[in-house]
Design a protein around this motif. Structure first.
Motif, mmCIF file in Angstrom:
data_model
loop_
_atom_site.group_PDB
_atom_site.id
_atom_site.type_symbol
_atom_site.label_atom_id
_atom_site.label_comp_id
_atom_site.label_asym_id
_atom_site.label_seq_id
_atom_site.Cartn_x
_atom_site.Cartn_y
_atom_site.Cartn_z
ATOM 1 N N ASP A 118 0.846 -1.192 0.000
ATOM 2 C CA ASP A 118 0.000 0.000 0.000
ATOM 3 C C ASP A 118 0.884 1.246 0.000
ATOM 4 O O ASP A 118 2.044 1.205 0.411
ATOM 5 N N HIS A 159 -8.521 4.494 -11.354
ATOM 6 C CA HIS A 159 -7.701 3.791 -10.363
ATOM 7 C C HIS A 159 -7.399 4.792 -9.253
ATOM 8 O O HIS A 159 -6.910 5.894 -9.524
ATOM 9 N N GLN A 195 -4.689 1.777 0.413
ATOM 10 C CA GLN A 195 -5.100 0.739 -0.529
ATOM 11 C C GLN A 195 -5.432 1.365 -1.883
ATOM 12 O O GLN A 195 -6.035 2.429 -1.962
ATOM 13 N N PHE A 197 -7.125 0.628 -5.845
ATOM 14 C CA PHE A 197 -8.062 -0.283 -6.509
ATOM 15 C C PHE A 197 -8.729 0.421 -7.683
ATOM 16 O O PHE A 197 -8.699 1.649 -7.795
ATOM 17 N N ASP A 198 -9.337 -0.368 -8.550
ATOM 18 C CA ASP A 198 -10.142 0.163 -9.644
ATOM 19 C C ASP A 198 -11.562 0.381 -9.151
ATOM 20 O O ASP A 198 -12.104 -0.430 -8.391
ATOM 21 N N CYS A 199 -12.165 1.463 -9.567
ATOM 22 C CA CYS A 199 -13.556 1.743 -9.208
ATOM 23 C C CYS A 199 -14.185 2.523 -10.357
ATOM 24 O O CYS A 199 -13.516 2.878 -11.329
ATOM 25 N N MET A 214 -17.044 0.767 -5.770
ATOM 26 C CA MET A 214 -16.234 -0.416 -6.030
ATOM 27 C C MET A 214 -17.093 -1.549 -6.580
ATOM 28 O O MET A 214 -16.563 -2.581 -6.993
#
Length: 288
Positions: A118, A159, A195, A197-199, A214
């Motif tokens: 992270d 992202h 963190q 992530f893709d959303c 998400m």
């Protein structure tokens, strides 16, 4: 002469060579060790060099020729390398000594602390004992480096990295520099500070910030559930004792989804001619 403290970038003079590195002098009575692991090139006696000062594992002031981009007056991304419940999360800022992001600066359970890999946006700070710690960027700093998002991002994927956790969700910064917010209702699983992530964008607000999710789009969810059902049926020679009138608790136990989502997936498979139902069972149609 100013006292040499951890976190400083200063110019010191090579005083003399030692078996394990060099001793550096500020021109007065202060000397610090530049360990051989922190030397990036050959040095000559009395040469003046720029170094970053930190505390070694014994708590002594030491020097490195590697100048980190995370400083007292400069924020940058640092990668988490380890997590210790007693202390917090240790970060890599590019030198041989990891920097601690103290648990005191993370007012939530340790499961939400940054884990290895992270990234957090931070600078440096000293505590009352002059020990060096990471300082998380506040909202003012994040807004300073951010840019407004265009309306065309609606329903697009981005992202993002979490830079702040709050009770009802998480504030994030996208790779492009857009500020966003993910409400707990739009979160899949658990989330952590740092963190990434893709959303997807579910709203572009007038001030250029984003509301994000998400969760997959409805058609993506149906496709995922359909694949899960097909895989299960293939493991049973193309048949299963479940259909659109099966009990919700049976469906939840077997597939981990609601009956409504199960029926949508079945309906899509039947519409595509891949599946039919009979006497409480579902069957895959055999290719002719």
């Amino acid at each position: 002469m100013a006292e040499l403290t951890a976190g400083m970038i200063t110019t010191l003079e090579v005083s003399h060579k030692a078996p394990f590195g060099y001793f550096l002098s500020d021109g007065g009575d202060q000397e610090v060790l530049l360990h051989e692991n922190d030397v990036t090139r050959s040095l000559g006696e009395h040469e003046k060099i720029s170094v970053f000062l930190y505390q070694d594992h014994q708590g002594r002031i030491a020097a490195t020729m590697t100048l980190p981009t995370v400083r007292f007056d400069a924020f940058d991304w640092a990668t988490a390398v380890s997590l210790h419940k007693k202390y917090g999360t240790f970060l890599d800022i590019g030198i041989n000594k990891d920097l601690l992001l103290s648990k005191d600066d993370m007012t939530y359970e340790w499961e939400s602390w940054p884990q290895p890999g992270d990234r957090v946006y931070c600078s440096l700070k000293l505590d009352k004992k002059q020990r060096l710690f990471a300082r998380l960027a506040d909202e003012t700093e994040i807004r300073r480096i951010s840019i407004p998002a265009p309306e065309k991002l609606q329903n697009k994927n981005v992202h993002a990295t979490i830079y702040r956790l709050v009770l009802d969700g998480a504030h994030v910064l996208t790779d492009e520099g857009y500020i966003g917010f993910i409400h707990n209702a739009e979160v899949n699983g658990t989330i952590r500070l740092g963190q990434a992530f893709d959303c997807r964008v579910i709203d572009v607000k007038e001030n250029g910030s984003l509301n994000l999710s998400m969760k997959p789009r409805s058609y993506e969810m149906i496709e995922g559930n359909s694949e899960k059902i097909i895989a299960y049926m293939n493991s049973r020679d193309g048949a299963m004792p479940y259909w659109d009138k099966s009990l919700p608790e049976d469906i939840k136990k077997r597939f981990g989804i609601s009956k409504g989502d199960f029926k949508k997936a079945l309906g899509q498979l039947m519409k595509e001619g891949k599946l039919f139902q009979k006497d409480g069972w579902s069957y895959l149609k055999q290719e002719e």
